[in-house]
Scaffold this active site. Sequence first.
Site, PDB file in Angstrom:
ATOM      1  N   LYS A 123       0.847  -1.194   0.000  1.00 41.24           N
ATOM      2  CA  LYS A 123       0.000   0.000   0.000  1.00 41.24           C
ATOM      3  C   LYS A 123       0.885   1.248   0.000  1.00 41.24           C
ATOM      4  CE  LYS A 123      -3.904   1.703   2.875  1.00 41.24           C
ATOM      5  NZ  LYS A 123      -4.738   1.358   4.049  1.00 41.24           N
ATOM      6  N   SER A 164      -9.954  -1.290   7.021  1.00 42.68           N
ATOM      7  CA  SER A 164      -9.401  -1.029   5.689  1.00 42.68           C
ATOM      8  C   SER A 164      -8.740  -2.196   4.974  1.00 42.68           C
ATOM      9  CB  SER A 164      -8.403   0.116   5.768  1.00 42.68           C
ATOM     10  OG  SER A 164      -9.102   1.319   5.750  1.00 42.68           O
ATOM     11  N   SER A 172      -9.736   1.488   3.130  1.00 37.66           N
ATOM     12  CA  SER A 172      -8.850   2.293   2.317  1.00 37.66           C
ATOM     13  C   SER A 172      -7.858   1.480   1.476  1.00 37.66           C
ATOM     14  CB  SER A 172      -8.068   3.262   3.202  1.00 37.66           C
ATOM     15  OG  SER A 172      -7.271   2.553   4.132  1.00 37.66           O
TER      16      SER A 172
HETATM   17  N1  GLN Z   1     -13.203   3.288   6.780  1.00 39.11           N
HETATM   18  C1  GLN Z   1     -12.504   3.532   7.991  1.00 39.11           C
HETATM   19  C2  GLN Z   1     -12.124   4.987   8.087  1.00 39.11           C
HETATM   20  O1  GLN Z   1     -12.316   5.684   7.143  1.00 39.11           O
HETATM   21  C3  GLN Z   1     -11.338   2.640   8.131  1.00 39.11           C
HETATM   22  C4  GLN Z   1     -10.083   3.209   7.622  1.00 39.11           C
HETATM   23  C5  GLN Z   1      -8.906   2.307   7.867  1.00 39.11           C
HETATM   24  O2  GLN Z   1      -9.047   1.212   8.399  1.00 39.11           O
HETATM   25  N2  GLN Z   1      -7.739   2.819   7.550  1.00 39.11           N
HETATM   26  O3  GLN Z   1     -11.637   5.415   9.098  1.00 39.11           O
END
Ligand code: GLN
Length: 473
Positions: A77, A176, A152
Amino acid sequence: MEYKDLTVMQLVDGIKTKKFTSESVVKYFIEQCKEKQHLNAVIEVFDDAVEKAVEIDKKISAGEQVGKLAGVPVAIKDNILCKGKKAGCASAFMQDFVSPYTATLVKKLEDEGAIIFARTNMDEFAMGGSCENTYYGACKNAHDDSCVSGGSSGGSAVAVAAGLCPVAIGTDTGGSVRQPSSFNGVVGIKPTYGTVSRYGIVAFASSTDQAAPITKTVEENEYVLQIMSGQDVHDSTSIKNDFAVDSPKQKIKIGLCRQLKDKIDGLKNSEKFYLAVKKLKEAGCEFVEVEVPHIENSLACYYVISPAEATSNLARFDGVKYTTRSKTAKSLEEVYVESRSQGFGKEVQRRIMLGNFVLSSGYFDAYYKKAKRLQDLLKIEFATAFSSCDVIMTPTTPDVAFKIGGKLNDPVAMYLEDLFTVPASLAGIPAISVPYAKDGHLPLGMQFMGAQKSEKILYQTAKLFQDLFKGGI
Ligand code: GLN
């Protein structure tokens, strides 16, 4: 049989026994990345990848010892550091940032012969659940390019699902890794907090963030996580988690959380969820009802704590260090204000404002402190629940992947996506998403959560589950 159909272990075996070369494997996956560029999952293929593959092949030919990931290409990532390579966190602000050192997890993979060959798309600074908040443009779902990849770590999940790489690394703060894995029909885990060193990861909410592998199968996932994990002098929150040594359970006891029952019953795909329960019962699993009384408050709690941490963690991105400086700024204050205003995207700015609000005097006790107390309570409640079951089962997401643009203007609808994933994040417990069904052509994932350091039983349950639903539900 193409390389994308082989598991990580089969690839390593093939390379080591000279059935094929690492060079041919790496070149094959680079070609796949080019062919499926429209998915926007991989944002850069590193130019030294083939060279590294050739080196591994030479070592094998010379009879030298090579590691457990010898010659296997791995995508990471865009918020994971690899010395000399760009790591932009999918942010305009970080577009020129070149990693000055290598993340511990990357070093561990490289020490075992992995070839870090590409970086993947993500929501900016890992904030989001659709991979649309990104400087590189939205990442598209591997099963339907009019739908979101989830986020994400959308790029990493799509890269694996679309056969662009055998394994990709994502980070999971509130879901994410698990949510995009569910949306793309692949396997993603969030390990017990501390299992994987966070050194060299640009996290926005450090108290819940964990990096983890996304793979096609549960077996590969376990194999790669074992390599990535371990205590690290560079991360004081890292822990020793030797889940490999635990022995398998004879009979798995699965908990269904009473407080989530109405939510699950109200889902469009609830029937599939209960079909899965039935099948697991037939396979010999025992089901019990468990209580996690405050689980429903998790979402509110997460969206107080994580923006608060984001505010603090992102303070260092100021147009002076790391980031792009505003060209219009004329004073020091303008450098800070304009660089941050121009550099950060909308969602990141929203969270910084939210975080500053919940941390400001007068509101700190009412919001941040209260949320932290709730987080402590959740940890206790989960620990109690796991005294009567091995794992707790929930859907990973409320529904399948939605249309690109569908929730972009409704942040609360987007946050609701995290309903089932944030509880484990707050409690610091491991949770895994495994594909099991489809709604039309879009995959659905099931989530299993376990007590702290219970990865072994989680993987055992996930394997059983995977095998039961191989042919669909
Ligand atoms: N969707 C969640 C957020 O926006 C999770 C993000 C993540 O796990 N990095 O915070």
